[in-house]
Motif scaffolding. Sequence first.
Motif, PDB file in Angstrom:
ATOM      1  N   ALA A 177     -39.656  61.990 -28.462  1.00  0.00           N
ATOM      2  CA  ALA A 177     -39.275  61.899 -29.437  1.00  0.00           C
ATOM      3  C   ALA A 177     -37.630  60.925 -30.237  1.00  0.00           C
ATOM      4  O   ALA A 177     -37.863  59.899 -30.309  1.00  0.00           O
ATOM      5  N   LEU A 178     -36.790  60.980 -29.005  1.00  0.00           N
ATOM      6  CA  LEU A 178     -36.001  60.667 -28.791  1.00  0.00           C
ATOM      7  C   LEU A 178     -35.748  58.973 -28.824  1.00  0.00           C
ATOM      8  O   LEU A 178     -35.492  58.339 -29.905  1.00  0.00           O
ATOM      9  N   ALA A 179     -36.979  58.555 -27.896  1.00  0.00           N
ATOM     10  CA  ALA A 179     -37.123  57.484 -27.443  1.00  0.00           C
ATOM     11  C   ALA A 179     -37.629  56.396 -28.389  1.00  0.00           C
ATOM     12  O   ALA A 179     -37.319  55.682 -28.999  1.00  0.00           O
ATOM     13  N   VAL A 180     -38.571  56.934 -29.312  1.00  0.00           N
ATOM     14  CA  VAL A 180     -39.233  56.439 -29.878  1.00  0.00           C
ATOM     15  C   VAL A 180     -37.948  56.157 -31.207  1.00  0.00           C
ATOM     16  O   VAL A 180     -38.388  55.048 -32.007  1.00  0.00           O
ATOM     17  N   LEU A 181     -37.561  56.802 -32.052  1.00  0.00           N
ATOM     18  CA  LEU A 181     -36.686  56.999 -33.055  1.00  0.00           C
ATOM     19  C   LEU A 181     -35.199  56.072 -32.708  1.00  0.00           C
ATOM     20  O   LEU A 181     -35.595  55.192 -33.432  1.00  0.00           O
ATOM     21  N   SER A 182     -34.951  55.962 -31.180  1.00  0.00           N
ATOM     22  CA  SER A 182     -34.418  55.096 -30.970  1.00  0.00           C
ATOM     23  C   SER A 182     -34.665  53.550 -31.711  1.00  0.00           C
ATOM     24  O   SER A 182     -34.063  52.699 -31.895  1.00  0.00           O
ATOM     25  N   LEU A 183     -36.021  53.248 -30.712  1.00  0.00           N
ATOM     26  CA  LEU A 183     -36.921  51.836 -30.988  1.00  0.00           C
ATOM     27  C   LEU A 183     -36.221  52.167 -32.547  1.00  0.00           C
ATOM     28  O   LEU A 183     -36.728  50.576 -32.651  1.00  0.00           O
ATOM     29  N   GLY A 184     -36.939  52.357 -33.682  1.00  0.00           N
ATOM     30  CA  GLY A 184     -37.260  52.311 -34.680  1.00  0.00           C
ATOM     31  C   GLY A 184     -36.021  52.024 -35.565  1.00  0.00           C
ATOM     32  O   GLY A 184     -35.804  51.041 -35.926  1.00  0.00           O
ATOM     33  N   PHE A 185     -34.998  52.784 -34.838  1.00  0.00           N
ATOM     34  CA  PHE A 185     -33.738  52.147 -35.520  1.00  0.00           C
ATOM     35  C   PHE A 185     -33.051  51.308 -34.975  1.00  0.00           C
ATOM     36  O   PHE A 185     -32.261  50.236 -35.460  1.00  0.00           O
ATOM     37  N   GLU A 186     -32.797  51.129 -33.235  1.00  0.00           N
ATOM     38  CA  GLU A 186     -32.241  50.946 -33.243  1.00  0.00           C
ATOM     39  C   GLU A 186     -32.321  49.639 -32.075  1.00  0.00           C
ATOM     40  O   GLU A 186     -31.735  48.070 -32.908  1.00  0.00           O
ATOM     41  N   THR A 187     -33.685  49.173 -32.222  1.00  0.00           N
ATOM     42  CA  THR A 187     -34.063  47.849 -32.042  1.00  0.00           C
ATOM     43  C   THR A 187     -35.099  47.106 -33.561  1.00  0.00           C
ATOM     44  O   THR A 187     -34.706  46.271 -33.505  1.00  0.00           O
ATOM     45  N   MET A 188     -35.509  47.900 -33.825  1.00  0.00           N
ATOM     46  CA  MET A 188     -36.727  47.317 -35.218  1.00  0.00           C
ATOM     47  C   MET A 188     -35.929  47.307 -36.200  1.00  0.00           C
ATOM     48  O   MET A 188     -35.919  46.806 -37.433  1.00  0.00           O
ATOM     49  N   GLY A 189     -34.324  48.529 -36.556  1.00  0.00           N
ATOM     50  CA  GLY A 189     -33.980  48.646 -37.637  1.00  0.00           C
ATOM     51  C   GLY A 189     -34.630  49.099 -38.669  1.00  0.00           C
ATOM     52  O   GLY A 189     -33.546  48.629 -39.977  1.00  0.00           O
ATOM     53  N   VAL A 190     -34.590  49.800 -38.541  1.00  0.00           N
ATOM     54  CA  VAL A 190     -35.992  50.364 -39.833  1.00  0.00           C
ATOM     55  C   VAL A 190     -34.885  51.499 -40.754  1.00  0.00           C
ATOM     56  O   VAL A 190     -33.713  52.079 -40.204  1.00  0.00           O
ATOM     57  N   HIS A 191     -34.735  51.540 -42.304  1.00  0.00           N
ATOM     58  CA  HIS A 191     -34.125  52.542 -42.395  1.00  0.00           C
ATOM     59  C   HIS A 191     -34.921  53.966 -42.676  1.00  0.00           C
ATOM     60  O   HIS A 191     -33.915  55.068 -42.759  1.00  0.00           O
ATOM     61  N   ARG A 192     -36.090  54.316 -42.137  1.00  0.00           N
ATOM     62  CA  ARG A 192     -36.513  55.929 -42.698  1.00  0.00           C
ATOM     63  C   ARG A 192     -37.206  55.784 -41.553  1.00  0.00           C
ATOM     64  O   ARG A 192     -38.483  55.299 -41.002  1.00  0.00           O
ATOM     65  N   ILE A 193     -37.640  56.999 -40.464  1.00  0.00           N
ATOM     66  CA  ILE A 193     -38.899  57.846 -40.502  1.00  0.00           C
ATOM     67  C   ILE A 193     -39.145  58.869 -40.878  1.00  0.00           C
ATOM     68  O   ILE A 193     -38.167  59.666 -40.926  1.00  0.00           O
ATOM     69  N   ILE A 194     -40.243  59.198 -40.813  1.00  0.00           N
ATOM     70  CA  ILE A 194     -40.824  60.425 -41.134  1.00  0.00           C
ATOM     71  C   ILE A 194     -41.791  61.041 -39.940  1.00  0.00           C
ATOM     72  O   ILE A 194     -42.536  60.361 -39.480  1.00  0.00           O
ATOM     73  N   ALA A 195     -42.020  62.462 -40.304  1.00  0.00           N
ATOM     74  CA  ALA A 195     -43.289  63.072 -39.677  1.00  0.00           C
ATOM     75  C   ALA A 195     -44.119  63.691 -40.817  1.00  0.00           C
ATOM     76  O   ALA A 195     -43.624  64.835 -41.538  1.00  0.00           O
TER      77      ALA A 195
END
Length: 189
Positions: free
Chosen positions: A119-137
């Motif tokens: 999950a940390l790897a996927v959050l990193s992808l979202g925030f650091e690579t894709m530049g998203v503002h928010r991730i939910i579950a």
Amino acid sequence: MHAFEFTEPLETERLLLRRETDADVDAIHSWQSREDVCRYLLYEPRDRATVAVKVAEDAARTRLEKNGDYLQLAVERRGDNQVIGQMFLTVDNAEYSTLEVGWVFHPDVSGRGYASESALAVLSLGFETMGVHRIIASLTPENTASVQLCLRLGMREEAHFVEDMFIKGRWEDTGVYAILDREWSARND
């Protein structure tokens, strides 16, 4: 939010998160066929043929850009190349730069930190690579293991909807957990 094309696996210390292949069907079926695993999922236990169709469908998904786009990744343990779980990432709202994350792991590997690491790897992808503002579950609040994982990831509970989904013949609650880009940055500074 930047569009993302999944071409290379995500690597962690112990894991490889990669596209699913036909060779993964038996491993994925080993947990998707279990009543105890499917208890908190949107589907009933699946037979092997259904898993094979779903794996083929998921393997074709490689781009995150617009609402509903998703990745379903096999989580492979690097030491023995065994597929032990799946990570899910979907564009919840492209306009508001929001992704949703989900996971499922074989019960035999619980308690070893694989879900957190993935999950940390996927959050990193979202925030650091894709530049998203928010991730939910979004999850069933009764699934205490997933609730605890959300909290370990730095997510906070934002909502508890009472009997908002009719699944498998009964009304279920939904819990929503989230983390913002600034919270992710502060956590990783």
